[in-house]
Design a protein around this motif. Structure first.
Motif, short mmCIF file in Angstrom:
data_model
loop_
_atom_site.label_atom_id
_atom_site.label_comp_id
_atom_site.label_asym_id
_atom_site.label_seq_id
_atom_site.Cartn_x
_atom_site.Cartn_y
_atom_site.Cartn_z
N LEU A 151 40.71 39.11 57.16
CA LEU A 151 40.11 39.07 56.04
C LEU A 151 39.55 37.70 55.45
N ASP A 152 39.79 36.83 56.23
CA ASP A 152 39.14 35.39 56.15
C ASP A 152 37.77 35.52 56.76
N SER A 153 37.69 36.01 57.90
CA SER A 153 36.51 36.11 58.39
C SER A 153 35.56 37.20 57.79
N LEU A 154 36.12 38.19 57.17
CA LEU A 154 35.24 39.04 56.46
C LEU A 154 35.05 38.64 54.85
N LYS A 155 35.28 37.46 54.43
CA LYS A 155 35.48 37.14 53.28
C LYS A 155 36.06 37.98 52.07
N ILE A 156 36.94 38.62 52.57
CA ILE A 156 37.58 39.38 51.42
C ILE A 156 39.05 38.83 50.83
N GLN A 157 39.03 38.87 49.68
CA GLN A 157 40.10 37.93 49.04
C GLN A 157 41.51 38.97 48.74
N MET A 158 42.47 38.26 49.11
CA MET A 158 43.93 38.74 49.01
C MET A 158 44.63 38.58 47.83
N VAL A 159 45.37 39.56 47.23
CA VAL A 159 46.25 39.06 45.95
C VAL A 159 47.45 39.58 46.22
N ALA A 160 48.53 38.94 46.19
CA ALA A 160 49.95 39.51 46.41
C ALA A 160 50.58 39.61 45.28
N ILE A 161 51.11 40.66 44.88
CA ILE A 161 52.14 40.65 43.61
C ILE A 161 53.42 41.26 43.91
N ARG A 162 54.41 40.50 44.12
CA ARG A 162 55.36 40.82 44.21
C ARG A 162 56.60 41.25 43.39
N GLU A 163 56.33 42.47 42.63
CA GLU A 163 56.63 43.20 41.96
C GLU A 163 56.67 44.69 42.32
N GLN B 23 41.40 31.93 48.59
CA GLN B 23 40.02 32.00 48.21
C GLN B 23 39.13 31.84 49.43
N PRO B 24 38.84 33.02 49.87
CA PRO B 24 38.10 32.92 51.21
C PRO B 24 36.69 32.26 51.06
N GLU B 25 36.12 31.98 49.90
CA GLU B 25 34.95 31.33 49.90
C GLU B 25 35.11 29.78 49.82
#
Lengths: 107, 194
Positions: free
Chosen positions: A79-91, B115-117
């Motif tokens: 995902l870092d190489s594709l520049k996609i952001q990750m959001v983790a919600i542990r609920e 923050q990938p950027e």
């Protein structure tokens, strides 16, 4: 911008799936149009490589942000190489609809 | 048969400059010839020659094997030497790399995000818009119990030994306690009698 949210069921009332690669459904929400698309995850029961395969699936939909409970170890480099952001919600109790509402209020 | 795809090499930060140009001496006027130094080769030089890591440590940082790292290193030195001796310019670009992004935690909604950027520092939570965010290191996670919220099972394909899947540990890195084979994720489909 498109946002993928992992869901346990096929409706917006379903809960957030805590797994990314093997989640049951992806809810793809478009923050500009407000449109919602629900995709079943073909990698739900994969024995190996569910994470990278799911990354390919959501990347093909031009998603820029993924919201899930947890992400496996193989996912972050991809995902870092594709520049996609990750959001983790542990609920585990949170519904997909409440996540979309949060995104709406944040605009 | 096609070769195995290259592993993505982890690079902590993009280089501050994008290359070097030769000057003076016999350097010809006009556009000099170029050497393309890949980003992974730049990172290897930074780790091994600037930070003084040994190859084992540097390989761990870049998420590749030690022999691969040594191969990248010798290639990097060959390219730099070529540029110095023959007066070529160095352009740092390309390579199979990713820039490792940092994690942030939002105090408002409790979510984690990255923050990938690399060039932008986030100022508010990407989900709820709260301003109270802190950098977060997954290594000193205070609540690993939250990760046990799903109940996947790792199974041994040889003898059927099962154990609970541990988050952020690949099943194939786990060994069966009975026969020593590598484990796999248990399929969620109901078992069929064949």
């Amino acid at each position: 911008m498109k946002v993928a949210i992992t869901s346990t069921g096929e409706s917006l009332e379903s809960r957030l799936d805590q797994r990314f690669g093997r989640c049951a459904f992806f809810v793809i929400y478009d923050t500009e149009t407000g449109g919602v698309e629900i995709l079943p995850n073909p990698n739900k029961d994969a024995v190996e490589g569910a994470g990278p395969a799911s990354v390919r699936l959501v990347a093909s939909k031009d998603v820029k942000k993924i919201i899930s409970g947890e992400f496996g170890v193989n996912i972050k480099p991809l995902l870092d190489s594709l520049k996609i952001q990750m959001v983790a919600i542990r609920e585990p109790e949170r519904t997909v609809k409440s996540v979309i509402d949060m995104l709406k209020n944040n605009q | 048969m096609s070769p195995r795809p290259k592993r993505l090499r982890r690079v902590s930060n993009p280089p501050v400059i994008s290359g070097f140009k030769p000057y003076g001496g016999l350097a010809k006027a006009g556009k000099p010839q170029s050497v393309f130094l890949h980003l992974e080769e730049y990172e290897v030089l930074r780790l091994c020659d600037y930070e003084n890591f040994n190859h084992h440590e540097a390989a761990r940082v870049m998420n590749v094997s030690r022999p691969t790292l040594t191969r990248i290193y010798s290639k990097a030195r060959a390219k730099i030497a070529d540029a110095l001796v023959t007066g070529k310019q160095i352009i740092i670009e390309g390579g199979k790399v990713y820039f490792d992004s940092e994690w942030y935690k939002c105090n408002g909604c409790g979510c984690l995000f990255n923050q990938p950027e690399k060039s932008v520092t986030p100022e508010k939570c990407t989900l709820c818009g709260d301003n109270s965010i802190v950098t977060y290191d997954p290594v000193d996670d205070p609540a690993p119990d939250a990760r046990r919220s799903f109940s996947d099972i790792c199974v041994c394909p040889a003898c059927g030994y099962e154990k609970r899947h541990e988050h952020s540990r690949r099943c194939r890195d786990e060994r069966c306690l009975v026969c020593g084979s590598r484990l796999m994720r248990k399929n969620n489909l109901p078992a069929t009698d064949i």
